[in-house]
Scaffold this motif. Structure first.
Motif, PDB file in Angstrom:
ATOM      1  N   PRO A  36       0.891  -0.711  -0.288  1.00 15.62           N
ATOM      2  CA  PRO A  36       0.351  -0.035   0.056  1.00 15.62           C
ATOM      3  C   PRO A  36       0.791   1.462   0.271  1.00 15.62           C
ATOM      4  CG  PRO A  36      -0.410  -1.456   1.523  1.00 15.62           C
ATOM      5  CD  PRO A  36       0.104  -2.102   0.969  1.00 15.62           C
ATOM      6  N   GLU A  37       0.852   2.176  -0.823  1.00 20.15           N
ATOM      7  CA  GLU A  37       1.034   3.159  -0.997  1.00 20.15           C
ATOM      8  C   GLU A  37       1.669   4.267   0.440  1.00 20.15           C
ATOM      9  OE1 GLU A  37       3.457   5.715  -3.670  1.00 20.15           O
ATOM     10  OE2 GLU A  37       2.335   3.954  -4.391  1.00 20.15           O
ATOM     11  N   GLU A  38       0.788   4.496   1.096  1.00 20.36           N
ATOM     12  CA  GLU A  38       1.224   4.648   2.581  1.00 20.36           C
ATOM     13  C   GLU A  38       1.668   3.959   3.453  1.00 20.36           C
ATOM     14  OE1 GLU A  38      -2.648   2.216   3.262  1.00 20.36           O
ATOM     15  OE2 GLU A  38      -2.382   3.540   1.297  1.00 20.36           O
ATOM     16  N   GLU A  39       2.109   2.797   3.144  1.00 17.50           N
ATOM     17  CA  GLU A  39       3.414   1.783   3.419  1.00 17.50           C
ATOM     18  C   GLU A  39       4.703   1.923   3.158  1.00 17.50           C
ATOM     19  OE1 GLU A  39       1.883  -1.929   4.596  1.00 17.50           O
ATOM     20  OE2 GLU A  39       0.045  -0.826   4.913  1.00 17.50           O
ATOM     21  N   LYS A  40       4.983   2.091   1.704  1.00 14.71           N
ATOM     22  CA  LYS A  40       5.874   2.468   1.311  1.00 14.71           C
ATOM     23  C   LYS A  40       7.326   3.353   1.517  1.00 14.71           C
ATOM     24  CE  LYS A  40       4.687   1.083  -3.295  1.00 14.71           C
ATOM     25  NZ  LYS A  40       4.059   1.601  -4.445  1.00 14.71           N
ATOM     26  N   HIS A  41       6.900   3.908   2.585  1.00 13.46           N
ATOM     27  CA  HIS A  41       7.836   5.049   3.229  1.00 13.46           C
ATOM     28  C   HIS A  41       8.736   4.278   4.086  1.00 13.46           C
ATOM     29  CE1 HIS A  41       7.377   8.276   0.782  1.00 13.46           C
ATOM     30  NE2 HIS A  41       6.536   8.242   0.831  1.00 13.46           N
ATOM     31  N   SER A  46       9.733  10.244   5.420  1.00 14.26           N
ATOM     32  CA  SER A  46       8.571  11.103   5.888  1.00 14.26           C
ATOM     33  C   SER A  46       8.248   9.822   7.436  1.00 14.26           C
ATOM     34  CB  SER A  46       7.596  10.692   5.119  1.00 14.26           C
ATOM     35  OG  SER A  46       7.199   9.942   4.709  1.00 14.26           O
ATOM     36  N   SER A  47       8.677   9.139   7.730  1.00 16.56           N
ATOM     37  CA  SER A  47       8.192   8.250   8.479  1.00 16.56           C
ATOM     38  C   SER A  47       9.163   8.248  10.129  1.00 16.56           C
ATOM     39  CB  SER A  47       8.319   6.379   8.198  1.00 16.56           C
ATOM     40  OG  SER A  47       7.109   6.476   6.780  1.00 16.56           O
ATOM     41  N   GLU A  73      10.235   9.844  13.215  1.00 13.86           N
ATOM     42  CA  GLU A  73       9.429  10.763  13.819  1.00 13.86           C
ATOM     43  C   GLU A  73      10.185  11.530  15.082  1.00 13.86           C
ATOM     44  OE1 GLU A  73       5.848   8.116  15.401  1.00 13.86           O
ATOM     45  OE2 GLU A  73       5.558   8.470  13.371  1.00 13.86           O
TER      46      GLU A  73
END
Length: 152
Positions: free
Chosen positions: A47-52, A87-88, A90
């Motif tokens: 899923p695109e939102e998990e790739k990072h 981006s992941s 934090e």
């Protein structure tokens, strides 16, 4: 690519199925995709939102599972993967750690006369530290010095 030095990991039955189906090929003690289109298809399933996050984790695993004397051989691969997952990142400590790795990668790129890579690593390190303020001023100063030297 999935491997451990001098040890094949047969504990992953899905790898043997993938080899049997022609999706993966064994390469010494590791596995590679049989074709770049197979790799692309597998990547598209994430899923695109998990790739990072995946990239960040892959980069960390590469970096953490290599002996210190071999780290310079994987610096670009590990840092590139972590930067894809930037981006992941934090916590401030994680940003500082990645900024230091970018400083190291930039220094190595500079020594290899890979100037566009050098600029990329230094600018990424600077961006990571932009919100960390004075806490890591020695790292910021080092990156800026090298960046200025590079641009001279």
């Amino acid at each position: 690519r999935a491997d451990k030095p001098n040890q094949r990991n047969d504990s992953l039955p899905c790898f043997s199925v993938a080899v049997h189906e022609g999706l993966l090929v064994m390469d010494g003690t590791g596995y590679n995709f049989s074709h770049d289109q197979v790799q692309y298809a597998a990547y598209s399933l994430i899923p695109e939102e998990e790739k990072h996050l995946w990239h960040l984790q892959i980069g960390r695993k590469i970096w953490n599972n290599v002996a210190e004397k071999r780290k310079d051989k994987v610096i670009f691969t590990a840092v590139d993967q972590m930067n894809y997952g930037i981006s992941s990142v934090e916590s401030g400590d994680q940003k500082v750690f990645l900024a230091k790795l970018n400083l190291r990668a930039g220094g190595k790129a500079m020594s290899l006369s890979a100037f566009s890579s050098c600029a990329y690593y230094f600018s990424t390190g600077i961006k990571l530290l932009s919100r960390e303020g004075r806490r890591e001023s020695n790292v910021i100063i080092s990156i800026f010095k090298l960046c200025l030297l590079f641009q001279y």
